[in-house]
Design a protein around this motif. Structure first.
Motif, PDB file in Angstrom:
ATOM      1  N   ASP A 175       0.819  -1.216   0.000  1.00  0.00           N
ATOM      2  CA  ASP A 175       0.000   0.000   0.000  1.00  0.00           C
ATOM      3  C   ASP A 175       0.852   1.265   0.000  1.00  0.00           C
ATOM      4  OD1 ASP A 175      -2.432  -1.429   0.063  1.00  0.00           O
ATOM      5  OD2 ASP A 175      -2.205  -1.728   2.217  1.00  0.00           O
ATOM      6  N   GLY A 176       2.180   1.107  -0.058  1.00  0.00           N
ATOM      7  CA  GLY A 176       3.058   2.269  -0.111  1.00  0.00           C
ATOM      8  C   GLY A 176       3.361   2.887   1.239  1.00  0.00           C
ATOM      9  N   ILE A 177       3.204   2.128   2.311  1.00  0.00           N
ATOM     10  CA  ILE A 177       3.449   2.632   3.667  1.00  0.00           C
ATOM     11  C   ILE A 177       4.775   2.083   4.171  1.00  0.00           C
ATOM     12  CG2 ILE A 177       2.603   2.631   6.042  1.00  0.00           C
ATOM     13  CD1 ILE A 177      -0.223   2.337   4.892  1.00  0.00           C
ATOM     14  N   ALA A 178       5.621   2.960   4.693  1.00  0.00           N
ATOM     15  CA  ALA A 178       6.919   2.529   5.215  1.00  0.00           C
ATOM     16  C   ALA A 178       6.719   1.640   6.436  1.00  0.00           C
ATOM     17  CB  ALA A 178       7.771   3.739   5.573  1.00  0.00           C
ATOM     18  N   ASN A 179       7.334   0.459   6.408  1.00  0.00           N
ATOM     19  CA  ASN A 179       7.176  -0.468   7.537  1.00  0.00           C
ATOM     20  C   ASN A 179       8.500  -1.000   8.058  1.00  0.00           C
ATOM     21  OD1 ASN A 179       7.803  -2.087   5.341  1.00  0.00           O
ATOM     22  ND2 ASN A 179       6.434  -3.745   5.952  1.00  0.00           N
ATOM     23  N   ALA A 180       9.624  -0.637   7.435  1.00  0.00           N
ATOM     24  CA  ALA A 180      10.914  -1.131   7.907  1.00  0.00           C
ATOM     25  C   ALA A 180      12.027  -0.192   7.478  1.00  0.00           C
ATOM     26  CB  ALA A 180      11.175  -2.540   7.378  1.00  0.00           C
ATOM     27  N   VAL A 181      12.997  -0.036   8.356  1.00  0.00           N
ATOM     28  CA  VAL A 181      14.218   0.717   8.064  1.00  0.00           C
ATOM     29  C   VAL A 181      15.388  -0.180   8.446  1.00  0.00           C
ATOM     30  CG1 VAL A 181      15.579   2.780   8.545  1.00  0.00           C
ATOM     31  CG2 VAL A 181      13.075   2.906   8.567  1.00  0.00           C
ATOM     32  N   THR A 182      16.270  -0.448   7.501  1.00  0.00           N
ATOM     33  CA  THR A 182      17.431  -1.290   7.774  1.00  0.00           C
ATOM     34  C   THR A 182      18.700  -0.496   7.466  1.00  0.00           C
ATOM     35  OG1 THR A 182      17.290  -2.228   5.532  1.00  0.00           O
ATOM     36  CG2 THR A 182      16.221  -3.445   7.305  1.00  0.00           C
ATOM     37  N   PHE A 183      19.778  -0.914   8.133  1.00  0.00           N
ATOM     38  CA  PHE A 183      21.027  -0.161   8.031  1.00  0.00           C
ATOM     39  C   PHE A 183      22.184  -1.070   7.639  1.00  0.00           C
ATOM     40  CE2 PHE A 183      18.308   2.034  11.040  1.00  0.00           C
ATOM     41  CZ  PHE A 183      18.421   3.357  10.653  1.00  0.00           C
ATOM     42  N   ASP A 184      23.080  -0.520   6.847  1.00  0.00           N
ATOM     43  CA  ASP A 184      24.353  -1.176   6.579  1.00  0.00           C
ATOM     44  C   ASP A 184      25.217  -1.037   7.846  1.00  0.00           C
ATOM     45  OD1 ASP A 184      27.387  -0.657   5.675  1.00  0.00           O
ATOM     46  OD2 ASP A 184      26.452  -2.101   4.319  1.00  0.00           O
ATOM     47  N   THR A 185      25.626  -2.166   8.404  1.00  0.00           N
ATOM     48  CA  THR A 185      26.300  -2.128   9.705  1.00  0.00           C
ATOM     49  C   THR A 185      27.601  -1.339   9.664  1.00  0.00           C
ATOM     50  OG1 THR A 185      27.281  -4.283   9.175  1.00  0.00           O
ATOM     51  CG2 THR A 185      25.248  -4.276  10.490  1.00  0.00           C
ATOM     52  N   LYS A 186      28.355  -1.434   8.573  1.00  0.00           N
ATOM     53  CA  LYS A 186      29.616  -0.695   8.481  1.00  0.00           C
ATOM     54  C   LYS A 186      29.360   0.810   8.459  1.00  0.00           C
ATOM     55  CE  LYS A 186      32.316  -4.301   6.172  1.00  0.00           C
ATOM     56  NZ  LYS A 186      33.130  -4.647   4.977  1.00  0.00           N
ATOM     57  N   TRP A 187      28.352   1.220   7.708  1.00  0.00           N
ATOM     58  CA  TRP A 187      28.018   2.650   7.651  1.00  0.00           C
ATOM     59  C   TRP A 187      27.521   3.120   9.019  1.00  0.00           C
ATOM     60  CZ3 TRP A 187      23.441   5.374   8.403  1.00  0.00           C
ATOM     61  CH2 TRP A 187      23.463   6.721   8.009  1.00  0.00           C
ATOM     62  N   LEU A 188      26.721   2.276   9.690  1.00  0.00           N
ATOM     63  CA  LEU A 188      26.129   2.660  10.965  1.00  0.00           C
ATOM     64  C   LEU A 188      27.181   2.815  12.064  1.00  0.00           C
ATOM     65  CD1 LEU A 188      23.297   3.256  12.058  1.00  0.00           C
ATOM     66  CD2 LEU A 188      23.139   0.864  12.765  1.00  0.00           C
ATOM     67  N   ASP A 189      28.294   2.089  11.946  1.00  0.00           N
ATOM     68  CA  ASP A 189      29.335   2.145  12.984  1.00  0.00           C
ATOM     69  C   ASP A 189      29.887   3.554  13.169  1.00  0.00           C
ATOM     70  OD1 ASP A 189      29.132  -0.473  13.688  1.00  0.00           O
ATOM     71  OD2 ASP A 189      30.754  -1.168  12.384  1.00  0.00           O
ATOM     72  N   THR A 190      29.905   4.342  12.102  1.00  0.00           N
ATOM     73  CA  THR A 190      30.491   5.683  12.174  1.00  0.00           C
ATOM     74  C   THR A 190      29.460   6.786  11.971  1.00  0.00           C
ATOM     75  OG1 THR A 190      31.046   5.593   9.805  1.00  0.00           O
ATOM     76  CG2 THR A 190      32.732   4.845  11.367  1.00  0.00           C
ATOM     77  N   ALA A 191      28.191   6.405  11.796  1.00  0.00           N
ATOM     78  CA  ALA A 191      27.153   7.411  11.521  1.00  0.00           C
ATOM     79  C   ALA A 191      26.754   8.158  12.793  1.00  0.00           C
ATOM     80  CB  ALA A 191      25.928   6.741  10.908  1.00  0.00           C
ATOM     81  N   GLN A 192      26.565   9.453  12.670  1.00  0.00           N
ATOM     82  CA  GLN A 192      26.059  10.275  13.757  1.00  0.00           C
ATOM     83  C   GLN A 192      24.527  10.304  13.701  1.00  0.00           C
ATOM     84  OE1 GLN A 192      28.148  11.641  16.115  1.00  0.00           O
ATOM     85  NE2 GLN A 192      29.725  10.473  15.000  1.00  0.00           N
ATOM     86  N   ALA A 193      23.910  10.692  14.816  1.00  0.00           N
ATOM     87  CA  ALA A 193      22.454  10.712  14.881  1.00  0.00           C
ATOM     88  C   ALA A 193      21.854  11.587  13.784  1.00  0.00           C
ATOM     89  CB  ALA A 193      21.996  11.194  16.256  1.00  0.00           C
ATOM     90  N   GLY A 194      22.461  12.745  13.555  1.00  0.00           N
ATOM     91  CA  GLY A 194      21.939  13.627  12.509  1.00  0.00           C
ATOM     92  C   GLY A 194      22.016  13.010  11.130  1.00  0.00           C
ATOM     93  N   ASP A 195      23.099  12.263  10.848  1.00  0.00           N
ATOM     94  CA  ASP A 195      23.229  11.591   9.546  1.00  0.00           C
ATOM     95  C   ASP A 195      22.137  10.536   9.384  1.00  0.00           C
ATOM     96  OD1 ASP A 195      25.536  13.068   8.998  1.00  0.00           O
ATOM     97  OD2 ASP A 195      26.825  11.575   9.971  1.00  0.00           O
ATOM     98  N   ILE A 196      21.869   9.807  10.459  1.00  0.00           N
ATOM     99  CA  ILE A 196      20.829   8.774  10.395  1.00  0.00           C
ATOM    100  C   ILE A 196      19.479   9.407  10.071  1.00  0.00           C
ATOM    101  CG2 ILE A 196      19.590   7.031  11.734  1.00  0.00           C
ATOM    102  CD1 ILE A 196      22.181   6.630  13.346  1.00  0.00           C
ATOM    103  N   CYS A 197      19.143  10.491  10.751  1.00  0.00           N
ATOM    104  CA  CYS A 197      17.868  11.174  10.504  1.00  0.00           C
ATOM    105  C   CYS A 197      17.752  11.617   9.058  1.00  0.00           C
ATOM    106  CB  CYS A 197      17.736  12.384  11.429  1.00  0.00           C
ATOM    107  SG  CYS A 197      17.709  12.000  13.191  1.00  0.00           S
ATOM    108  N   THR A 198      18.806  12.248   8.568  1.00  0.00           N
ATOM    109  CA  THR A 198      18.796  12.784   7.202  1.00  0.00           C
ATOM    110  C   THR A 198      18.584  11.683   6.176  1.00  0.00           C
ATOM    111  OG1 THR A 198      20.230  14.645   7.781  1.00  0.00           O
ATOM    112  CG2 THR A 198      20.168  13.985   5.470  1.00  0.00           C
ATOM    113  N   HIS A 199      19.313  10.594   6.309  1.00  0.00           N
ATOM    114  CA  HIS A 199      19.276   9.572   5.264  1.00  0.00           C
ATOM    115  C   HIS A 199      18.075   8.639   5.384  1.00  0.00           C
ATOM    116  CE1 HIS A 199      22.970  10.774   3.367  1.00  0.00           C
ATOM    117  NE2 HIS A 199      23.552  10.862   4.546  1.00  0.00           N
ATOM    118  N   VAL A 200      17.469   8.533   6.567  1.00  0.00           N
ATOM    119  CA  VAL A 200      16.213   7.797   6.657  1.00  0.00           C
ATOM    120  C   VAL A 200      15.127   8.529   5.876  1.00  0.00           C
ATOM    121  CG1 VAL A 200      14.329   7.112   8.206  1.00  0.00           C
ATOM    122  CG2 VAL A 200      16.688   6.613   8.830  1.00  0.00           C
ATOM    123  N   VAL A 201      15.055   9.847   6.038  1.00  0.00           N
ATOM    124  CA  VAL A 201      14.053  10.633   5.305  1.00  0.00           C
ATOM    125  C   VAL A 201      14.325  10.578   3.802  1.00  0.00           C
ATOM    126  CG1 VAL A 201      13.116  12.935   4.936  1.00  0.00           C
ATOM    127  CG2 VAL A 201      13.595  12.160   7.253  1.00  0.00           C
TER     128      VAL A 201
END
Length: 245
Positions: A175-201
């Protein structure tokens, strides 16, 4: 500060919390969690008054408007607060809460026939009743046939629509509704909270841009339903001729 105010200061009062130096974009997630009483009040943390929804630990918060992610906030201490969970789990829980409370269902249009002219109907009799009964049977038969034809058109299974941005992937339902967000573990190891917010959107926006709604042709069923409604209105008018005068 005025000299008069200095005497009112308690010399034993604690100084400002070092966490006040955090970016305001991420502070509000933890503030929200503390105001709601932490993990001990699961009934309160799910949805805030501003329409956003959080996971049970207050690690992430998402805003969903018209079934689309519009904003995300992540605790600056998300990594140390996860315990045995993953950030994927936090987003899944927050999205489930948001979708349950924010998703809007438009009510079907209600057609009325108050202005219809049924003055030409014959008076109620066994013959007119039998004619209406025959018409109702015909409509119901065609209704069942239309439903069967619709069920025979089984849509082919489609891969889930996803959108990516950096190390973030957002998945959508049929139905086009977001139901999951997954992360690349290597990228997540060095990602800051602000980066996570930006790239999830951004990942969500990319997923919405790629989404193609499934075809659901209800035209034949809608046509038969409308005919049934008119027939029912006419039958009621024949039973209550005084209301039509």
């Amino acid at each position: 500060m005025d000299a008069e105010d200095i005497g009112d200061i308690d010399p034993l009062a604690p100084g400002p919390d070092i966490d006040e130096r955090h970016d305001s974009d991420t502070d509000d997630v933890e503030d929200m969690h503390e105001e709601q009483g932490g993990d001990d009040t699961p009934a309160d943390w799910s949805v805030m008054g501003d329409g956003s929804a959080s996971d049970s630990q207050g690690i992430v918060r998402v805003w969903v408007e018209e079934n689309r992610i519009t904003k995300v906030r992540v605790s600056p201490r998300w990594h140390s607060r996860l315990q045995r969970r993953t950030l994927d789990d936090c987003f899944m829980q927050a999205l489930m809460n948001a979708n349950l409370h924010v998703a809007s269902v438009e009510p079907p249009e209600v057609r009325t026939y108050d202005d219809a002219d049924f003055s030409g109907l014959p008076p109620f009799s066994q013959r007119s009743f039998a004619a209406f009964q025959h018409a109702f049977d015909d409509v119901e038969r065609r209704w069942d046939e239309a439903l069967e034809r619709r069920e025979e058109k089984v849509p082919l299974p489609r891969p889930a629509t996803t959108g990516k941005s950096k190390g973030v992937t957002v998945s959508l339902t049929d139905d086009g509704i977001a139901n999951a967000v997954t992360f690349d573990t290597k990228w997540l190891d060095t990602a800051q909270a602000g980066d996570i917010c930006t790239h999830v959107v951004r990942a969500a926006e990319n997923a919405y841009a790629r989404f193609i709604p499934a075809e659901d042709d209800r035209s034949e069923i809608d046509e038969v339903e409308a005919e049934h409604e008119v027939l029912l209105a006419a039958f009621k008018a024949m039973l209550n001729p005084k209301e039509q005068s």
